[in-house]
Design a protein around this motif. Structure first.
Motif, mmCIF file in Angstrom:
data_model
loop_
_atom_site.group_PDB
_atom_site.id
_atom_site.type_symbol
_atom_site.label_atom_id
_atom_site.label_comp_id
_atom_site.label_asym_id
_atom_site.label_seq_id
_atom_site.Cartn_x
_atom_site.Cartn_y
_atom_site.Cartn_z
ATOM 1 N N THR A 47 0.842 -1.208 0.000
ATOM 2 C CA THR A 47 0.000 0.000 0.000
ATOM 3 C C THR A 47 0.874 1.254 0.000
ATOM 4 O OG1 THR A 47 -1.799 -1.117 1.165
ATOM 5 C CG2 THR A 47 -1.728 1.287 1.325
ATOM 6 N N THR A 48 1.912 1.255 0.836
ATOM 7 C CA THR A 48 2.810 2.416 0.926
ATOM 8 C C THR A 48 3.528 2.642 -0.396
ATOM 9 O OG1 THR A 48 3.140 1.930 3.272
ATOM 10 C CG2 THR A 48 4.726 3.414 2.240
ATOM 11 N N LEU A 49 3.987 1.557 -1.002
ATOM 12 C CA LEU A 49 4.731 1.662 -2.258
ATOM 13 C C LEU A 49 3.845 2.215 -3.379
ATOM 14 C CD1 LEU A 49 7.339 -1.013 -3.121
ATOM 15 C CD2 LEU A 49 6.048 -0.006 -4.957
ATOM 16 N N ILE A 50 2.611 1.725 -3.452
ATOM 17 C CA ILE A 50 1.683 2.199 -4.495
ATOM 18 C C ILE A 50 1.306 3.659 -4.250
ATOM 19 C CG2 ILE A 50 -0.615 1.875 -5.503
ATOM 20 C CD1 ILE A 50 1.475 -0.297 -6.252
ATOM 21 N N MET A 51 1.087 4.022 -2.986
ATOM 22 C CA MET A 51 0.775 5.423 -2.661
ATOM 23 C C MET A 51 1.950 6.328 -3.020
ATOM 24 S SD MET A 51 -2.310 5.898 -1.275
ATOM 25 C CE MET A 51 -2.373 7.063 0.087
ATOM 26 N N LYS A 52 3.137 5.833 -2.844
ATOM 27 C CA LYS A 52 4.330 6.617 -3.184
ATOM 28 C C LYS A 52 4.386 6.877 -4.695
ATOM 29 C CE LYS A 52 9.365 6.594 -2.600
ATOM 30 N NZ LYS A 52 9.468 7.812 -1.774
ATOM 31 N N ILE A 53 4.085 5.832 -5.481
ATOM 32 C CA ILE A 53 4.072 5.986 -6.942
ATOM 33 C C ILE A 53 3.017 7.025 -7.348
ATOM 34 C CG2 ILE A 53 3.532 4.808 -9.114
ATOM 35 C CD1 ILE A 53 4.785 2.253 -7.859
ATOM 36 N N GLY A 54 1.816 6.923 -6.738
ATOM 37 C CA GLY A 54 0.754 7.899 -7.039
ATOM 38 C C GLY A 54 1.175 9.315 -6.685
ATOM 39 N N TYR A 55 1.863 9.464 -5.553
ATOM 40 C CA TYR A 55 2.325 10.789 -5.117
ATOM 41 C C TYR A 55 3.363 11.353 -6.095
ATOM 42 C CZ TYR A 55 4.198 14.416 -2.018
ATOM 43 O OH TYR A 55 4.604 15.618 -1.480
ATOM 44 N N LEU A 56 4.276 10.494 -6.554
ATOM 45 C CA LEU A 56 5.300 10.935 -7.514
ATOM 46 C C LEU A 56 4.659 11.474 -8.795
ATOM 47 C CD1 LEU A 56 7.865 7.989 -7.143
ATOM 48 C CD2 LEU A 56 8.331 10.400 -6.618
ATOM 49 N N ILE A 57 3.530 10.871 -9.184
ATOM 50 C CA ILE A 57 2.864 11.291 -10.428
ATOM 51 C C ILE A 57 1.964 12.510 -10.177
ATOM 52 C CG2 ILE A 57 1.269 10.579 -12.264
ATOM 53 C CD1 ILE A 57 2.226 7.639 -11.615
ATOM 54 N N GLU A 58 1.069 12.395 -9.182
ATOM 55 C CA GLU A 58 0.052 13.431 -8.972
ATOM 56 C C GLU A 58 0.614 14.715 -8.363
ATOM 57 O OE1 GLU A 58 -4.077 10.825 -8.424
ATOM 58 O OE2 GLU A 58 -3.326 12.018 -6.744
ATOM 59 N N VAL A 59 1.575 14.590 -7.468
ATOM 60 C CA VAL A 59 2.072 15.771 -6.742
ATOM 61 C C VAL A 59 3.423 16.236 -7.270
ATOM 62 C CG1 VAL A 59 2.668 16.719 -4.487
ATOM 63 C CG2 VAL A 59 0.777 15.075 -4.686
ATOM 64 N N VAL A 60 4.385 15.308 -7.388
ATOM 65 C CA VAL A 60 5.729 15.696 -7.859
ATOM 66 C C VAL A 60 5.710 15.982 -9.352
ATOM 67 C CG1 VAL A 60 8.156 14.952 -8.000
ATOM 68 C CG2 VAL A 60 6.786 14.354 -5.997
ATOM 69 N N LEU A 62 5.957 13.558 -11.923
ATOM 70 C CA LEU A 62 6.749 12.663 -12.776
ATOM 71 C C LEU A 62 5.862 12.009 -13.829
ATOM 72 C CD1 LEU A 62 9.249 10.699 -10.476
ATOM 73 C CD2 LEU A 62 9.600 12.837 -11.704
ATOM 74 N N ASP A 63 6.455 11.749 -14.991
ATOM 75 C CA ASP A 63 5.772 11.024 -16.061
ATOM 76 C C ASP A 63 5.688 9.554 -15.644
ATOM 77 O OD1 ASP A 63 4.997 9.691 -18.329
ATOM 78 O OD2 ASP A 63 6.491 10.613 -19.655
ATOM 79 N N PRO A 64 4.470 8.929 -15.613
ATOM 80 C CA PRO A 64 4.336 7.517 -15.210
ATOM 81 C C PRO A 64 5.248 6.580 -15.999
ATOM 82 C CG PRO A 64 2.178 8.523 -15.401
ATOM 83 C CD PRO A 64 3.166 9.545 -15.910
ATOM 84 N N ALA A 65 5.482 6.901 -17.278
ATOM 85 C CA ALA A 65 6.322 6.047 -18.117
ATOM 86 C C ALA A 65 7.789 6.090 -17.679
ATOM 87 C CB ALA A 65 6.200 6.470 -19.579
ATOM 88 N N ARG A 66 8.142 7.085 -16.846
ATOM 89 C CA ARG A 66 9.532 7.225 -16.410
ATOM 90 C C ARG A 66 9.730 6.724 -14.968
ATOM 91 N NH1 ARG A 66 12.748 9.717 -19.628
ATOM 92 N NH2 ARG A 66 14.148 10.466 -17.994
ATOM 93 N N ILE A 67 8.760 5.953 -14.491
ATOM 94 C CA ILE A 67 8.866 5.303 -13.173
ATOM 95 C C ILE A 67 8.939 3.797 -13.401
ATOM 96 C CG2 ILE A 67 7.712 4.856 -10.972
ATOM 97 C CD1 ILE A 67 6.321 7.582 -11.292
ATOM 98 N N PRO A 92 -2.151 7.139 -16.143
ATOM 99 C CA PRO A 92 -1.554 6.233 -17.136
ATOM 100 C C PRO A 92 -0.785 5.104 -16.438
ATOM 101 C CG PRO A 92 -1.042 8.533 -17.630
ATOM 102 C CD PRO A 92 -1.637 8.520 -16.266
ATOM 103 N N PRO A 93 -0.522 4.007 -17.146
ATOM 104 C CA PRO A 93 0.163 2.860 -16.512
ATOM 105 C C PRO A 93 1.618 3.138 -16.138
ATOM 106 C CG PRO A 93 -0.119 2.482 -18.871
ATOM 107 C CD PRO A 93 -0.883 3.726 -18.557
ATOM 108 N N VAL A 94 2.061 2.415 -15.126
ATOM 109 C CA VAL A 94 3.460 2.437 -14.696
ATOM 110 C C VAL A 94 4.045 1.064 -15.013
ATOM 111 C CG1 VAL A 94 4.931 2.434 -12.618
ATOM 112 C CG2 VAL A 94 3.173 4.184 -12.903
#
Length: 731
Positions: A47-60, A62-67, A92-94
């Motif tokens: 859960t923490t890892l997925i939330m971190k990915i969402g935060y990197l995209i929505e807030v920071v 980052l392009d999802p394709a670059r994660i 978009p997908p990661v």
């Protein structure tokens, strides 16, 4: 004013009902530089890892394709992808994949640039080459006999270990392997892959080593992949090998934006080249790294968490984590000692028959052999099961085939073709030339009648052949259990197994385990045909049990394969000395080498932390007629669950010193050499009893020990012996 981070967490709580604790939030908000996230069992790491990915995209931004998220297995990659889509359905997908998948991309590109033709030799496809077929052929070339399934598995693990540890050729010999001529087979295998075909032959381990070499040799290719990703996350990193770590290091060399999720306390794959030490040395590789510990367990009851947390602390080479939970206590961890191994399967069946939801029940064991009698008992009780390790090779083991061939011969003793398969297992020292001579004689005679006529046999051989002939005439009137006893004893099969083990390096304990298991299954059958049909039925059941996943069925799994799973009720079974920890692990510890024992502790910890509310540890006092001692780990847990006994002993000792000043109470002398730790009591230990003299421990239960003295045996209370300082070790 609310920070963007708090706004993100509040929004996700409203949308998904997901609420993170402080450490989890800090892990999500840490978006620059290396981060090691140490996640205790049940601490919500995915859960923490997925939330971190969402935060990197929505807030920071980052392009999802670059994660890039790298996982240990295809199953966990699928689970994470599914969770991400559920949490962030509009994004978009990661890219979620295994490290092997990433390596394959690199290798494919590396070979394409160099116009190198290659062929992957994994899987079951026989054409044109197949890894297992190649190794089988090479084994036969070097050893003049067919490789067993167990030897093949050991050989595959050995090769994988060398590759994943990035060992140079001159250090290949530093890795030991019980398979005869393993090093020579491996060397020939490597040479053949490079020059034995018109294409380069590549296996899954080569994918990793070639990808690593590609990054070292081809700067342009490395730069391309480094620029491809702005952020990398790796999950289950305690299971990652040196070559895998090295690839990730190269990918993040420039930006060092890396989140490594792991638990050093759940590193249980060193035999597959996992490097838990890498996590402990993380700061050496990444000096600026942040290390966060997710210690709150959301899975298990207070009873289970506190016991597991105390248990794992006996390991020295670990991060000093303190797993805790806010979950309520439920029931204490239960320790059950049965008088005999043969009662274990029936006891489990009786307990599980009371359960309404079998999906929430698991039986865990160290070795796959433990599952066979379980599935026999569960099937007879009509209790459905799902076996996590359904590739169990028990029913195709050569010992099973040997026993069936011994039995088949009893239905037609003229069958030379059947006798030819087992003649070397009769302990008659027959040669192939004897079989060829037999074939020249009349077909109507039994193989024993033909043998006895041979001129170049010794008298003792003729006597034994006559005994075998006599037994074969009576065999069909015997039960399968009696027949197996005959095969083991009168026919000399067990002696043959022991001789083979000495010469070929087989594990005699495992071979006897297979034989003993067949004996137990045989007890419930009345004829040899019924016994053979029972084995076929169980083998079929084993294969089809995979369809019971997620159904109303109890789960059977090894400790290793249970990692990542959770159940309301967990039974850990066969918890005896020699199984966990194994004799090898105990021996290494005596030599001052802690690594293998610490891994065994971690393995036991993984098993315990699968349970949500009920955990039961099962041991027994006797196995196949021999006294056995409980696992040291069971005794460790007993001390944790029942500390009052230890405290009482300590308080009692203090009273003695205060009241007498001379260490005496009721005339009991103070003995500084006395055994005071129950864990030191082991079957086979020679001791001196203050009253009865010198003896040897022959049996142990939870509360008693049996000692054989010169003229008699005694069953004594462990508590009494320790409290009154009655025992000391005889050097």
């Amino acid at each position: 004013m609310m920070s963007v981070g708090e706004e993100f967490f509040n929004r996700k709580k409203a949308e998904l009902g997901v609420s993170l604790n402080d450490v989890q939030k800090r892990a999500v908000l840490n978006t620059e530089g290396p981060l090691l996230l140490l996640a205790s069992p049940g601490s919500g790491k995915t859960t923490t890892l997925i939330m971190k990915i969402g935060y990197l995209i929505e807030v920071v931004g980052l392009d999802p394709a670059r994660i890039k998220a790298v996982t240990f297995s295809n199953a966990s990659a699928h689970d994470m992808k599914e969770r991400y889509q559920r949490f962030f359905s509009t994004l978009p997908p990661v890219e979620f994949s295994t490290i092997h998948s990433l390596a394959f991309q690199v290798v494919r590109e590396f070979f394409y640039k160099r116009q190198i033709q290659y062929h992957i030799i994994e899987g079951t496809d026989p054409a044109p080459f197949n890894k297992k077929m190649l190794l089988r052929d090479l084994f036969k070339t070097f050893n003049q006999k067919a490789i067993t399934d167990d030897q093949l598995e050991e050989l595959l693990t050995y090769i994988s270990l060398i590759k994943n540890k990035l060992l140079p050729k001159e250090k290949w010999s530093s890795i030991s392997c019980d398979v005869p001529n393993a090093l020579q087979i491996f060397q020939k295998y490597e040479r053949f892959k490079r020059s034995g075909a018109d294409q380069l032959l590549v296996d899954y381990d080569d994918m990793l080593t070639i990808a690593h070499q590609a990054f070292e040799k081809d700067h342009a290719l490395l730069t391309k992949y480094q620029r491809k990703y702005d952020y990398l996350l790796t999950d289950e990193s305690q299971d990652t090998s040196l070559v895998q770590h090295a690839m990730i290091e190269k990918l993040v060399q420039n930006h060092q934006n890396l989140c490594v999720v792991a638990d050093d306390d759940q590193s249980i794959y060193s035999w597959r080249a996992a490097e838990p030490q890498y996590l402990l040395d993380f700061k050496k590789v990444y000096p600026d790294a942040q290390i966060l510990m997710m210690e709150q367990n959301y899975r298990s009851s207070q009873d289970i968490v506190s016991v597991a947390n105390t248990f794992i602390k006996q390991n020295k080479n670990r991060y000093n984590k303190n797993m805790f939970t806010e979950n309520a206590a439920y029931v204490p961890v239960k320790l059950k000692t049965l008088s005999d191994y043969q009662y274990q399967a029936n006891y489990l069946v009786e307990q599980i028959a009371k359960e309404e939801n079998l999906r929430e029940v698991a039986i865990l064991y160290r070795n796959n052999a433990s599952s066979i009698l379980l599935l026999d008992a569960l099937d007879r009780a009509h209790i459905p099961f799902y076996m996590k390790d359904a590739n169990n090779r028990f029913f195709s083991h050569w010992i099973v085939e040997d026993v069936l061939n011994f039995m088949r011969l009893s239905y037609d003793a003229t069958r030379v073709d059947i006798f030819e398969r087992v003649y070397s297992k009769f302990h008659l020292y027959l040669k192939n030339s004897h079989i060829q001579q037999m074939k020249q004689q009349p077909n109507s005679e039994t193989v024993f009648d033909r043998l006895i006529k041979l001129t170049d046999l010794k008298d003792w051989q003729r006597e034994k052949i006559a005994i075998c002939r006599k037994h074969y005439k009576q065999m069909q009137r015997k039960t399968p259990f009696q027949v197996i006893l005959l095969i083991r004893g009168e026919f000399g099969y067990e002696k043959v197994l022991r001789n083979m083990s000495e010469k070929l390096g087989f594990n005699i304990d495992y071979l006897l385990e297979v034989l003993n298991t067949l004996e137990e299954i045989a007890k419930s059958t009345n004829s040899m045909v019924e016994f053979a049909n029972r084995l076929d039925h169980l083998a079929s059941l084993l294969k089809t049990s995979k369809y019971n996943r997620q159904q109303h069925a109890v789960t059977l799994s090894t400790f290793h394969s249970s990692k990542g799973l959770e159940f309301e009720k967990v039974y850990m079974i066969d918890l005896i000395k020699g199984v966990i920890p194994s004799q090898t692990e105990e021996d290494k510890l005596k030599e001052g080498k802690r690594e293998e024992m610490e891994e065994a502790v971690r393995l036991f910890y993984v098993g315990m932390t699968r349970a949500k509310r009920n955990l039961e540890l099962l041991s027994y006092s006797k196995r196949f007629g021999k006294a056995v001692a409980p696992s040291k780990f069971v005794l460790d847990v007993k001390k944790i669950v029942h500390p009052e006994k230890v405290h009482h002993h300590a308080a009692h000792k203090t009273t003695i010193l205060k009241t007498t000043g001379k260490g005496r109470k009721n005339g009991i002398p103070d003995n500084p050499n006395a055994i005071n730790d129950p864990a030191k009591l082991q079957v086979g230990l020679k001791i001196k009893h203050r009253v009865f003299g010198t003896g040897e421990i022959t049996g142990l239960t939870e509360d008693t020990l049996e000692i054989r003295f010169k003229k008699y045996s005694k069953t004594l209370s462990i508590t009494t012996c320790l409290e009154h300082k009655l025992l000391e070790v005889v050097e």
